[in-house]
Design a protein around this motif. Sequence first.
Motif, short mmCIF file in Angstrom:
data_model
loop_
_atom_site.label_atom_id
_atom_site.label_comp_id
_atom_site.label_asym_id
_atom_site.label_seq_id
_atom_site.Cartn_x
_atom_site.Cartn_y
_atom_site.Cartn_z
N GLY A 1 8.02 -8.97 1.25
CA GLY A 1 9.31 -8.32 1.48
C GLY A 1 9.52 -7.15 0.53
N TYR A 2 8.77 -6.08 0.76
CA TYR A 2 8.85 -4.89 -0.10
C TYR A 2 10.18 -4.16 0.09
CZ TYR A 2 3.82 -5.43 -0.87
OH TYR A 2 2.59 -5.91 -1.21
N ASP A 3 10.60 -3.48 -0.96
CA ASP A 3 11.77 -2.60 -0.86
C ASP A 3 11.40 -1.27 -0.21
OD1 ASP A 3 14.21 -3.73 -2.79
OD2 ASP A 3 12.23 -4.49 -3.31
N GLY A 4 10.13 -0.99 -0.08
CA GLY A 4 9.66 0.23 0.58
C GLY A 4 8.15 0.30 0.45
N ALA A 5 7.53 1.10 1.31
CA ALA A 5 6.07 1.22 1.25
C ALA A 5 5.66 2.60 1.75
CB ALA A 5 5.40 0.14 2.10
N PHE A 6 4.65 3.17 1.10
CA PHE A 6 3.99 4.37 1.59
C PHE A 6 2.79 3.91 2.41
CE2 PHE A 6 6.01 5.69 -2.41
CZ PHE A 6 6.77 6.76 -1.95
N THR A 7 2.78 4.26 3.69
CA THR A 7 1.75 3.79 4.60
C THR A 7 0.93 4.97 5.10
OG1 THR A 7 3.32 3.90 6.44
CG2 THR A 7 3.07 1.78 5.31
N PHE A 8 -0.39 4.78 5.18
CA PHE A 8 -1.29 5.88 5.51
C PHE A 8 -2.36 5.42 6.49
CE2 PHE A 8 -0.07 6.01 1.01
CZ PHE A 8 0.60 7.23 0.95
N LEU A 9 -2.71 6.30 7.40
CA LEU A 9 -3.92 6.11 8.19
C LEU A 9 -5.12 6.44 7.31
CD1 LEU A 9 -3.05 7.88 11.58
CD2 LEU A 9 -2.88 5.45 11.04
N TYR A 10 -6.16 5.60 7.37
CA TYR A 10 -7.36 5.92 6.60
C TYR A 10 -7.94 7.25 7.07
CZ TYR A 10 -12.18 6.16 5.17
OH TYR A 10 -13.36 6.61 4.66
N SER A 11 -8.29 8.09 6.08
CA SER A 11 -8.88 9.40 6.35
C SER A 11 -10.13 9.55 5.50
CB SER A 11 -7.87 10.50 6.00
OG SER A 11 -8.46 11.77 6.09
N THR B 1 5.03 -0.31 -2.56
CA THR B 1 3.58 -0.40 -2.49
C THR B 1 2.99 0.74 -1.68
OG1 THR B 1 1.79 -1.99 -2.14
CG2 THR B 1 3.41 -1.78 -0.37
N ASP B 2 1.65 0.81 -1.67
CA ASP B 2 0.87 1.70 -0.81
C ASP B 2 -0.01 0.83 0.08
OD1 ASP B 2 1.84 3.91 -2.25
OD2 ASP B 2 0.14 3.88 -3.63
N ILE B 3 -0.15 1.21 1.35
CA ILE B 3 -1.00 0.47 2.27
C ILE B 3 -1.80 1.46 3.13
CG2 ILE B 3 -1.09 -1.21 4.16
CD1 ILE B 3 1.60 -2.30 3.16
N ILE B 4 -3.10 1.21 3.23
CA ILE B 4 -3.98 2.01 4.08
C ILE B 4 -4.28 1.22 5.35
CG2 ILE B 4 -6.26 3.07 4.28
CD1 ILE B 4 -6.25 3.41 1.24
N VAL B 5 -4.09 1.86 6.50
CA VAL B 5 -4.35 1.23 7.79
C VAL B 5 -5.63 1.80 8.39
CG1 VAL B 5 -3.50 0.98 10.16
CG2 VAL B 5 -1.91 0.78 8.24
N GLY B 6 -6.47 0.92 8.93
CA GLY B 6 -7.66 1.38 9.65
C GLY B 6 -8.84 1.71 8.77
N PHE B 7 -8.96 1.04 7.62
CA PHE B 7 -10.14 1.24 6.79
C PHE B 7 -11.37 0.80 7.58
CE2 PHE B 7 -13.15 0.14 3.39
CZ PHE B 7 -13.07 1.29 2.62
N PRO B 8 -12.53 1.44 7.36
CA PRO B 8 -13.73 1.08 8.14
C PRO B 8 -13.99 -0.43 8.14
CG PRO B 8 -14.16 3.06 6.87
CD PRO B 8 -12.80 2.58 6.46
N GLY B 9 -14.20 -0.96 9.34
CA GLY B 9 -14.48 -2.38 9.48
C GLY B 9 -13.25 -3.25 9.58
N GLU B 10 -12.04 -2.69 9.44
CA GLU B 10 -10.83 -3.49 9.53
C GLU B 10 -10.68 -4.05 10.95
OE1 GLU B 10 -6.43 -2.59 8.03
OE2 GLU B 10 -6.75 -1.82 10.07
N THR B 11 -10.69 -5.37 11.07
CA THR B 11 -10.52 -6.03 12.37
C THR B 11 -9.04 -6.31 12.61
OG1 THR B 11 -10.71 -8.24 11.43
CG2 THR B 11 -12.77 -7.12 12.08
N GLU B 12 -8.74 -6.74 13.81
CA GLU B 12 -7.36 -7.13 14.10
C GLU B 12 -6.93 -8.28 13.20
OE1 GLU B 12 -3.57 -7.17 15.70
OE2 GLU B 12 -5.13 -5.64 15.82
#
Length: 435
Positions: free
Chosen positions: A318-328, A293-304
């Motif tokens: 339980g993914y076999d792998g993930a591409f993780t990104f800081l929101y830009s 999968t792909d996951i974006i962290v810190g999208f505007p307004g994302e709360t804890e």
Amino acid sequence: MTTFGCQMNEHDSERMKGMLESLGYVPAERRAEADLILFNTCSIRERADDRFIAHLQEAAALKRRAPDTVIGVGGCWAQSVKHEVFERFPYVDVAFGPGQVHKLAEFLTSESLSAQGFFEFESFTGDLPARRARRHQGWLQVSVGCNCVCSYCIVPSTRGREVSRDPDTLIAEIRRQAADGVSEVTLLGQNVNSYGRDLPADRRVSFSELLRRIDAVEGIRRIRYTSPHPKDMREDVIRAHAELPALCEHIHLPLQSGSSAVLKRMRRTYTRERYLDRVALIREQLPDCGLTTDIIVGFPGETEADFEQTLTLVDEVGYDGAFTFLYSPRRDTEAAALEDQVPHEVKVERLERLVGLVQRRASDRAQRFVGRSLEVLIEGPSRTDPARLRGRTRHNKVVNFDGLGEPGDYVQVEISGATSQTLTGAMSLVAAAAG
């Protein structure tokens, strides 16, 4: 040529190289030796922009020493700054968008090499000749563009509306690739599983039907595709994975966030519950399927609390792998103007927690392969130990193993170890037939 970004860009670069070779060009060993310096650019993330600019400045320095050097910039970044590229970078000779790659040949063969830009969509790069990086692996561009309106994404403005290629054209291309030694093909599109909906009624086929037609092509042993959209991941495609011999046991299903509230602000058009329903259907039909999968962290307004929902979903799936990104933030996107931008230090801390969880669950999932004999397509020597070989399973897991073989060979490997990233093992005494 220097390529940035996604698999579609890698495909486009192979087509550029094939086109240039047909004009008599040959690859230069080093940038300083080149008469033509080309960049195929990405504009999805700010980091890609920064890396590209550094390379472009190096090319400018070379051009100052050798003024006849031609500098060309193609791809999504060029498209996104089409109104200012020559003003900001006056040493660039030609700029072109993803739908105008063929114009590069017209420019290079014209009598005057004055600065020119080409940015309208006119043709598919898949219609151009290709110079493949690996003889046994090929790309198949099934569509370009995207009709989605994700609030963070610049792709619709750089690659345009979705346009599908004719299915007969695709099958003819696959047959040519198979005759040329390709045994593994990856289908490409910004939203690959919505393929065909824009075609005329008498030419229209669904994505699952296209997969079936490709599976029937003699010589094609593996089919992959990227990237699907969860809203279009339907049961007929999932069933195809269970029924078609060549279609690999791997699905890349981008999540982006585990919070329905964040997904709504992203304009992803599905909820957490809808996504988990798709995962359940995949696991029901394909219990052994590799899921990434792909996951974006810190999208505007994302709360804890929003982020915790992402963590609980990742733990549940339980993914076999993930591409993780800081929101830009990207230019000309709705999300860039949203309030409640998440502080950088908060994004980094959340990303660290997410990566740790992804790796733990991926490591757990990988243990199911230990003790099994898996078919591996050899890609070359191991990057960590040249005495060993590296290849990839149908589940898209990288394997470093002991044995003998050449790139393009299919062999059986006994898996003895597994981490979140790779498998290890030794080639079986009885190997599969060479590809």
